[in-house]
Design a protein around this motif. Structure first.
Motif, PDB file in Angstrom:
ATOM      1  N   ILE A 121      -3.746   9.281  13.480  1.00 37.05           N
ATOM      2  CA  ILE A 121      -3.294  10.076  12.329  1.00 37.05           C
ATOM      3  C   ILE A 121      -4.170  11.311  12.163  1.00 37.05           C
ATOM      4  O   ILE A 121      -3.674  12.426  12.033  1.00 37.05           O
ATOM      5  N   GLU A 122      -5.482  11.110  12.170  1.00 34.84           N
ATOM      6  CA  GLU A 122      -6.399  12.217  11.920  1.00 34.84           C
ATOM      7  C   GLU A 122      -6.391  13.264  13.034  1.00 34.84           C
ATOM      8  O   GLU A 122      -6.704  14.424  12.788  1.00 34.84           O
ATOM      9  N   ASN A 123      -6.018  12.867  14.233  1.00 33.27           N
ATOM     10  CA  ASN A 123      -5.953  13.806  15.351  1.00 33.27           C
ATOM     11  C   ASN A 123      -4.539  14.344  15.570  1.00 33.27           C
ATOM     12  O   ASN A 123      -4.300  15.001  16.577  1.00 33.27           O
ATOM     13  N   THR A 124      -3.659  14.084  14.640  1.00 37.23           N
ATOM     14  CA  THR A 124      -2.236  14.468  14.736  1.00 37.23           C
ATOM     15  C   THR A 124      -1.648  14.095  16.091  1.00 37.23           C
ATOM     16  O   THR A 124      -0.948  14.875  16.724  1.00 37.23           O
ATOM     17  N   ALA A 125      -1.945  12.872  16.506  1.00 34.76           N
ATOM     18  CA  ALA A 125      -1.451  12.356  17.777  1.00 34.76           C
ATOM     19  C   ALA A 125      -0.092  11.680  17.608  1.00 34.76           C
ATOM     20  O   ALA A 125       0.320  10.901  18.454  1.00 34.76           O
ATOM     21  N   VAL A 126       0.574  11.956  16.503  1.00 31.51           N
ATOM     22  CA  VAL A 126       1.912  11.409  16.260  1.00 31.51           C
ATOM     23  C   VAL A 126       2.824  12.536  15.810  1.00 31.51           C
ATOM     24  O   VAL A 126       2.396  13.446  15.113  1.00 31.51           O
ATOM     25  N   GLN A 127       4.046  12.484  16.235  1.00 31.76           N
ATOM     26  CA  GLN A 127       5.074  13.397  15.728  1.00 31.76           C
ATOM     27  C   GLN A 127       6.193  12.523  15.188  1.00 31.76           C
ATOM     28  O   GLN A 127       6.152  12.121  14.054  1.00 31.76           O
ATOM     29  N   CYS A 128       7.156  12.195  16.035  1.00 32.96           N
ATOM     30  CA  CYS A 128       8.259  11.347  15.566  1.00 32.96           C
ATOM     31  C   CYS A 128       7.791   9.913  15.373  1.00 32.96           C
ATOM     32  O   CYS A 128       8.360   9.173  14.590  1.00 32.96           O
ATOM     33  N   GLY A 129       6.751   9.491  16.085  1.00 34.70           N
ATOM     34  CA  GLY A 129       6.174   8.163  15.919  1.00 34.70           C
ATOM     35  C   GLY A 129       6.811   7.081  16.766  1.00 34.70           C
ATOM     36  O   GLY A 129       6.330   5.951  16.783  1.00 34.70           O
TER      37      GLY A 129
END
Length: 163
Positions: free
Chosen positions: A93-101
Motif C-alpha cells: 500500500i505504502e509503495n503504491t504497488a497496487v492499482q486494480c488489486g
C-alpha cells in the motif's frame, strides 16, 4: 463423484466434500468461500491464483484439489490477522504497488514466501522470485520496492508496537 478431502488450510485441519476432478482454485473460492485467491488466466501463467502448498508457491488453477490430501495449503487469508495488515500488505500500500488489486493477493503470497525462504534476497533474487506473477496495471518497480522495504525491516518496529 464426490470425495472427502482432508488437509491443513490456513493453519487448521479441515475436511471438505469435493468433486473428484475439482481444481484447488475452485474449491478454495466456491466451496470454502475464500475469495482472496483470484482466477486470472486459468492455465498457470499469471500467478493471480498463487497459494502456498507445503511451503512452495503454486498456481492453484492447475492443481487437482484431491491431490491436497494430507497437505498444507495457505491462501492470502492466512496472512490476515484480524484487522491488522501483514507487513507485506502495508508495504504494498505504502509503495503504491497496487492499482486494480486483482493480482495483488498472488503477489503478496509470493513475496511473503520469498522472504520466508530467503530473508535477505538481492534485487535480482526478488525479480526472479516474483517471476511467476504478472501485473498488467502497476508496473514492477513499486512491487520490488515493497518487497525490499520488508526485507530491510522497515515494518518491524511498527509491528512490535502492535503486539
Amino acid at each position: 463423484m464426490k470425495i472427502n478431502l482432508n488437509m491443513t488450510l490456513n493453519g487448521k485441519i479441515v475436511t471438505y466434500e469435493i468433486e473428484h476432478d475439482a481444481r484447488l482454485l475452485d474449491v478454495i473460492r466456491d466451496e470454502i468461500g475464500l475469495s482472496g485467491t483470484k482466477e486470472g488466466c486459468g492455465v498457470g501463467e499469471c500467478g493471480a491464483c498463487s497459494v502456498i502448498i507445503d511451503g512452495k508457491v503454486v498456481n492453484s488453477c492447475i492443481v487437482l484439489a484431491a491431490s491436497m490430501e494430507g497437505r498444507e495449503v495457505k491462501t492470502i487469508e492466512y496472512y490476515n490477522k484480524g484487522k491488522e495488515l501483514h507487513p507485506m500488505q502495508k508495504s504494498y500500500i505504502e509503495n503504491t504497488a497496487v492499482q486494480c488489486g486483482f493480482c495483488t493477493p498472488g503477489f503478496v503470497v509470493s513475496s511473503i514466501n520469498l522472504l520466508e525462504r530467503n530473508p535477505e534476497p538481492t534485487r535480482e533474487e526478488i525479480i526472479e522470485g516474483l517471476s511467476g506473477n504478472v501485473c498488467r496495471c502497476t508496473g514492477y518497480e513499486q512491487i520490488i520496492k515493497a518487497v525490499e522495504d520488508v526485507r530491510d525491516k522497515k515494518y518491524v518496529e511498527e509491528d512490535k508496537k502492535n503486539e
